[in-house]
Design an enzyme around this catalytic site. Structure first.
Site, PDB file in Angstrom:
ATOM      1  N   LYS A  54       1.314   6.694  -2.982  1.00 55.66           N
ATOM      2  CA  LYS A  54       0.558   5.726  -2.366  1.00 55.66           C
ATOM      3  C   LYS A  54       1.122   5.569  -0.856  1.00 55.66           C
ATOM      4  O   LYS A  54       2.251   5.290  -0.770  1.00 55.66           O
ATOM      5  CB  LYS A  54       0.561   4.491  -2.894  1.00 55.66           C
ATOM      6  CG  LYS A  54      -0.317   3.218  -2.191  1.00 55.66           C
ATOM      7  CD  LYS A  54      -0.587   2.020  -3.546  1.00 55.66           C
ATOM      8  CE  LYS A  54      -1.393   1.109  -2.816  1.00 55.66           C
ATOM      9  NZ  LYS A  54      -1.241  -0.195  -3.639  1.00 55.66           N
ATOM     10  N   CYS A 114       8.563   1.245  -0.306  1.00 55.86           N
ATOM     11  CA  CYS A 114       9.643   0.281  -0.580  1.00 55.86           C
ATOM     12  C   CYS A 114      10.876   0.681   0.369  1.00 55.86           C
ATOM     13  O   CYS A 114      10.507   2.045   0.725  1.00 55.86           O
ATOM     14  CB  CYS A 114      10.126   0.641  -1.918  1.00 55.86           C
ATOM     15  SG  CYS A 114       8.977   0.405  -3.221  1.00 55.86           S
ATOM     16  N   GLY A 128       7.403  -9.314  -3.700  1.00 60.81           N
ATOM     17  CA  GLY A 128       8.551  -8.541  -3.779  1.00 60.81           C
ATOM     18  C   GLY A 128       8.588  -7.989  -5.039  1.00 60.81           C
ATOM     19  O   GLY A 128       9.796  -7.866  -5.581  1.00 60.81           O
ATOM     20  N   LEU A 129       7.623  -7.486  -5.414  1.00 59.77           N
ATOM     21  CA  LEU A 129       7.601  -6.247  -6.688  1.00 59.77           C
ATOM     22  C   LEU A 129       8.154  -7.251  -7.948  1.00 59.77           C
ATOM     23  O   LEU A 129       9.017  -6.478  -8.743  1.00 59.77           O
ATOM     24  CB  LEU A 129       8.624  -5.278  -6.288  1.00 59.77           C
ATOM     25  CG  LEU A 129       7.818  -4.040  -5.638  1.00 59.77           C
ATOM     26  CD1 LEU A 129       8.981  -3.123  -5.179  1.00 59.77           C
ATOM     27  CD2 LEU A 129       6.702  -3.496  -6.046  1.00 59.77           C
ATOM     28  N   GLY A 188      -8.490  -4.585  -3.743  1.00 59.51           N
ATOM     29  CA  GLY A 188      -7.192  -5.207  -3.839  1.00 59.51           C
ATOM     30  C   GLY A 188      -7.256  -6.690  -3.867  1.00 59.51           C
ATOM     31  O   GLY A 188      -7.577  -7.389  -4.721  1.00 59.51           O
TER      32      GLY A 188
END
Lengths: 305, 245
Positions: free
Chosen positions: A169, A133, A74-75, A269
């Site tokens: 991105k 987002c 959640g950033l 990643g």
């Protein structure tokens, strides 16, 4: 073995090798400074940053899957001011290769605000804009799921980014990623990173509840590699700006495959989460693999497929 | 943090679904009480974080319970097998916070990581009372090991099959041990009750579902009175005063 050239260039920014840990899987680099030699890595994409500090989602934030994991962090981040005033200067002191700031936002204004600050930060080489987002002014739909919204973000950040290259991105959770990639290119993007995670979900069948507290999250890991290769190939054929390929890369062979598909640099990643040393290990493994495959310079193979 | 190959020395069941895993390696490690290791398991994408019960510079002793697919696979591993492990993870217990006498309270598998702390406190000449809580007799581990260290030992079981019948707090109330600092590891409800009931400061070792286990994925962050903290790197051990239950 003749000397192998691993260096690549992203919009005038030279990386000693194409390996870049993907945003969110390597913190701000500083967390791993004692565990490995950061300078072996071509570039580092920093943890996604928003205007204000965010705690992120409640735990559990991680769900293991076959061939990967779901995350819904959640950033969580300390905000753009801490990034440019503390994190980047601290990393710049110990790290000499490309520092890529990953910018997130929930409105066009937030993206522009953060990118303006990041562009003014001396230590940052490249801006990477995460358009996965939700747009709070657009009914919560992710910017990256509409060509129009993706182009709006691109234009807004290009207007404030000065000479710093801007990579958009892309989200893979779309019907036609090529049309969104082209919209970003037309709006002035200097490059593209693809792909972000795939929206996924796991359920604990004994507790009869979703495993991650936020119900859903982003799925990444080796299982998505073939889809990422396909998307990188389609996008790099349709666009003329450089692509950073991302999605399920876990070994040197995957890097070669991603570059043949069209990537100029390759992000790693999920694999960082199970092996923090994987990026330098891949860099070490590349020359021998290149020798076996008859490659002297990685630039020879970019987009040959 | 180091990535090291360990060889399994033994991997035996010692209580109900509970295994004792002994590992050796050929390079130096430096584990502190309360730290954990992250074990790569064939067939599972993420590593399994397991707290360290005891360690030397070339060996690890771990206890784990079979609760899911990963720990099931671990229980099937044999002596001689190699395991790739990330070691020396997390911020462990701080034995210096105890002046003279410590209370150690472990619940279930949480009894394991307190063992190395107990040894350290005793070696500093401090008095240690250990309270171990289990559901029933078949789950009891480390009883003889703690006794052999010379610590005062109390056991509580929910069904009363060993020691005091009830919670660890019942055993503490009954025997009223003397302590100036406490350390606890176990189920969250037990630790929450302890932190509320005990008058002194203390440290609690938390558990959370982790991604990387080393502080860079931010997958296990909790909110504390000092802001967001990563259970894997800022913890797993936290001051009682910092925790928001």
């Amino acid at each position: 073995m003749v000397n192998k050239n691993l260096s690549v260039s992203l919009c005038g920014c030279t990386l000693p090798n194409p390996i870049v840990p993907a945003s969110g899987t390597f913190g701000f680099g500083l967390e791993l400074a004692d565990a490995l030699d950061l300078n072996k890595i071509g570039g580092i994409s920093l943890k996604g940053t928003t205007r204000d500090a965010r705690f992120g989602n409640p735990t559990p934030r991680i769900a293991e899957c076959t061939g990967g994991l779901i995350n819904s962090v959640g950033l969580q981040n300390p905000g753009i001011d801490v990034l440019v005033e503390e994190k980047v200067p601290a990393l710049r002191k110990i790290y000499h290769n490309a520092i890529i700031a990953n910018i997130s936002g929930f409105s066009i204004e937030e993206y522009a605000h953060c990118c303006e600050k990041a562009a003014a930060c001396e230590g940052i080489d490249i801006l990477e804009v995460n358009i996965s987002c939700p747009n709070v002014h657009g009914g919560g739909l992710a910017f990256g799921t509409s060509a129009e919204a993706a182009a709006q973000v691109t234009k807004a950040v290009k207007a404030v980014s000065g000479k710093k290259p801007v990579f958009i991105k892309l989200s893979p959770n779309v019907t036609d990623i090529v049309s969104i990639a082209k919209a970003c290119e037309d709006a002035g993007a200097d490059g593209l990173t693809l792909v972000n995670t795939f929206l996924g979900m796991r359920i604990d069948i004994a507790r009869r509840k979703p495993i991650v507290a936020n119900r859903m999250g982003g799925f990444s890991g080796p299982a998505i590699f073939p889809i990422a290769v396909r998307m990188v190939n389609q996008v790099s054929k349709a666009c003329s700006i450089p692509v950073m390929g991302c999605g399920g890369v876990s070994r040197a062979e995957d890097v070669i495959e991603m570059m043949m598909a069209g990537a100029t640099a390759v992000q790693v990643g999920a694999e960082n989460l199970r092996n923090p040393m994987v990026c330098p290990e891949i860099v070490d493994a590349l020359p021998e693999l290149m020798d076996r495959l008859g490659i002297n310079d990685l630039n020879e193979i970019i987009g040959i497929i | 943090m180091q990535k090291i190959f360990f060889t399994i020395v033994s991997n035996q069941v010692v209580a109900d679904k509970t295994y004792r895993l002994e590992l050796g390696c050929s390079q130096d490690i430096a584990i502190k009480p309360g730290q954990f290791v992250n074990i790569a398991i064939d067939g599972k994408y993420l590593r399994r974080p397991i707290s360290v019960s005891d360690a030397t510079n070339r060996s690890l002793l771990l206890y784990y319970k079979v609760v899911g697919e990963g720990t099931k696979l671990m229980s099937e591993m044999n002596p001689g097998q190699q395991l790739e492990i990330l070691t020396e993870l997390g911020t462990g217990f701080d034995s210096a916070k105890c002046r003279n006498s410590a209370l150690l309270v472990g619940g279930g598998l949480g009894t394991a990581p307190l063992y190395m702390l107990c040894k350290e406190l005793l070696s500093q000449g401090k008095k240690v009372t250990v309270v171990l809580g289990f559901n029933k007799a078949s789950e009891v581990i480390l009883e003889e090991e703690y006794k052999a260290l010379g610590a005062e030992l109390l056991i509580a079981t929910m069904d009363g099959s060993v020691g005091v019948k009830g919670f660890t707090t019942d055993a503490i109330n009954q025997y009223n041990p003397e302590f100036d600092f406490f350390y606890t590891c176990g189920p969250m409800p037990m630790m929450r009750a302890l932190c509320a009931a005990l008058p002194t400061s203390g440290e609690a070792s938390l558990e959370e579902r982790m991604g990387c286990g080393a502080g860079y994925c931010y997958g296990c962050t909790i909110q504390t009175t000092k802001g967001p903290k990563r259970v894997c790197a800022d913890g797993p051990v936290f001051d009682k005063e910092d925790l928001i239950w």
